[in-house]
Structures are given as structure tokens and as C-alpha cells.
Write a protein that holds these residues in place. Structure first.
Motif, PDB file in Angstrom:
ATOM      1  N   ASN A   8       0.829  -1.213   0.000  1.00 14.54           N
ATOM      2  CA  ASN A   8       0.000   0.000   0.000  1.00 14.54           C
ATOM      3  C   ASN A   8       0.859   1.257   0.000  1.00 14.54           C
ATOM      4  OD1 ASN A   8      -2.263  -1.606   0.074  1.00 14.54           O
ATOM      5  ND2 ASN A   8      -2.596  -1.358   2.261  1.00 14.54           N
ATOM      6  N   ALA A   9       1.886   1.282   0.853  1.00 16.58           N
ATOM      7  CA  ALA A   9       2.774   2.450   0.910  1.00 16.58           C
ATOM      8  C   ALA A   9       3.529   2.610  -0.409  1.00 16.58           C
ATOM      9  CB  ALA A   9       3.751   2.312   2.069  1.00 16.58           C
ATOM     10  N   PHE A  58      -4.920   4.163   1.091  1.00 22.96           N
ATOM     11  CA  PHE A  58      -4.685   4.047   2.527  1.00 22.96           C
ATOM     12  C   PHE A  58      -5.875   3.467   3.287  1.00 22.96           C
ATOM     13  CE2 PHE A  58      -1.177   6.734   1.529  1.00 22.96           C
ATOM     14  CZ  PHE A  58      -0.248   6.531   2.534  1.00 22.96           C
ATOM     15  N   THR A  81       0.469   0.882   7.313  1.00 18.76           N
ATOM     16  CA  THR A  81       0.579   1.514   5.994  1.00 18.76           C
ATOM     17  C   THR A  81       1.094   2.943   6.122  1.00 18.76           C
ATOM     18  OG1 THR A  81      -1.211   0.148   5.099  1.00 18.76           O
ATOM     19  CG2 THR A  81      -0.697   2.188   3.918  1.00 18.76           C
ATOM     20  N   ILE A  82       0.531   3.696   7.062  1.00 14.28           N
ATOM     21  CA  ILE A  82       0.989   5.073   7.263  1.00 14.28           C
ATOM     22  C   ILE A  82       2.438   5.080   7.740  1.00 14.28           C
ATOM     23  CG2 ILE A  82       0.649   7.158   8.668  1.00 14.28           C
ATOM     24  CD1 ILE A  82      -2.376   6.587   8.465  1.00 14.28           C
ATOM     25  N   CYS A  84       4.792   2.800   7.067  1.00  7.99           N
ATOM     26  CA  CYS A  84       5.651   2.474   5.918  1.00  7.99           C
ATOM     27  C   CYS A  84       5.794   3.672   4.986  1.00  7.99           C
ATOM     28  CB  CYS A  84       5.095   1.275   5.155  1.00  7.99           C
ATOM     29  SG  CYS A  84       5.229  -0.285   6.030  1.00  7.99           S
ATOM     30  N   PHE A  85       4.699   4.387   4.769  1.00  7.81           N
ATOM     31  CA  PHE A  85       4.764   5.564   3.908  1.00  7.81           C
ATOM     32  C   PHE A  85       5.594   6.666   4.560  1.00  7.81           C
ATOM     33  CE2 PHE A  85       3.179   9.490   1.951  1.00  7.81           C
ATOM     34  CZ  PHE A  85       3.456   9.189   0.636  1.00  7.81           C
TER      35      PHE A  85
END
Length: 101
Positions: A8-9, A58, A81-82, A84-85
Motif C-alpha cells: 500500500n505504501a 490508505f 501503511t501510514i 511504511c509511507f
């Protein structure tokens, strides 16, 4: 999207890099020829499009999971996910600072 926070990221990062690459092809060194009224319209349109795409990347899968009863897993997926981003964003910022120094 997926249940893998890294993918996702990476999708979010790829979307951003793709947009920057696409627009760099069309940017001319003589930007003053662009009608000044079009610049804010394009910027707001791009911001709106980006908000929609990023929210899908996200939050679509965690939102679906949350309402399917997998609340803890959904919240964990959003956080991962946040996170990793954030690592991607921090890495790009660090590289930009090092290059600029």
C-alpha cells in the motif's frame, strides 16, 4: 487495495513519483506562457484527485475490514501503511537534504 501495508505504501509512493514524472515531461522552461488563471485550477484539481487516490490506497481495505468485524486488524493495517509511507517520505526528505547540502 491490499492487506499488505508495504505494498500500500509503495503504491502511494509510486502514484506520487508517477505524477511528478508525468508533469516533468510537460513543464517547459517558459512557464510564464501558461495562463495564470489555469495554474490554481490545475493545482486544486490535482490536489482533489490526489486526495481521492490516496484515500483509496490508505483506507479502502481497512474500512472494509473494519465493517466486516475485523476492527483490530483494520486499525493495525492503517497504522502500518501510514508508518511504511512515513519511512518512504522521511527517506526522500533525507536524500533531498543531503543533495542540497
Amino acid at each position: 487495495m491490499t492487506k499488505n501495508p508495504i505494498i500500500n505504501a509503495l503504491l502511494a509512493a509510486g502514484y506520487i513519483c508517477g505524477l511528478v514524472s508525468l508533469f516533468s515531461l510537460f513543464v517547459d522552461s517558459e512557464v510564464e506562457h501558461v495562463v495564470p488563471m489555469l495554474i490554481p485550477i490545475v493545482m486544486l484539481s490535482l490536489f482533489t484527485l490526489s486526495a481521492a487516490v490516496m484515500s483509496m490506497i490508505f483506507f479502502y481495505e481497512p474500512f472494509r475490514m473494519y465493517f466486516d468485524g475485523q476492527r483490530a486488524e483494520a486499525l493495525a493495517l492503517v497504522g502500518k501503511t501510514i508508518g511504511c509511507f512515513a519511512v518512504f517520505a522521511f527517506t526522500v526528505l533525507s536524500i533531498a537534504i543531503i543533495i542540497a547540502a
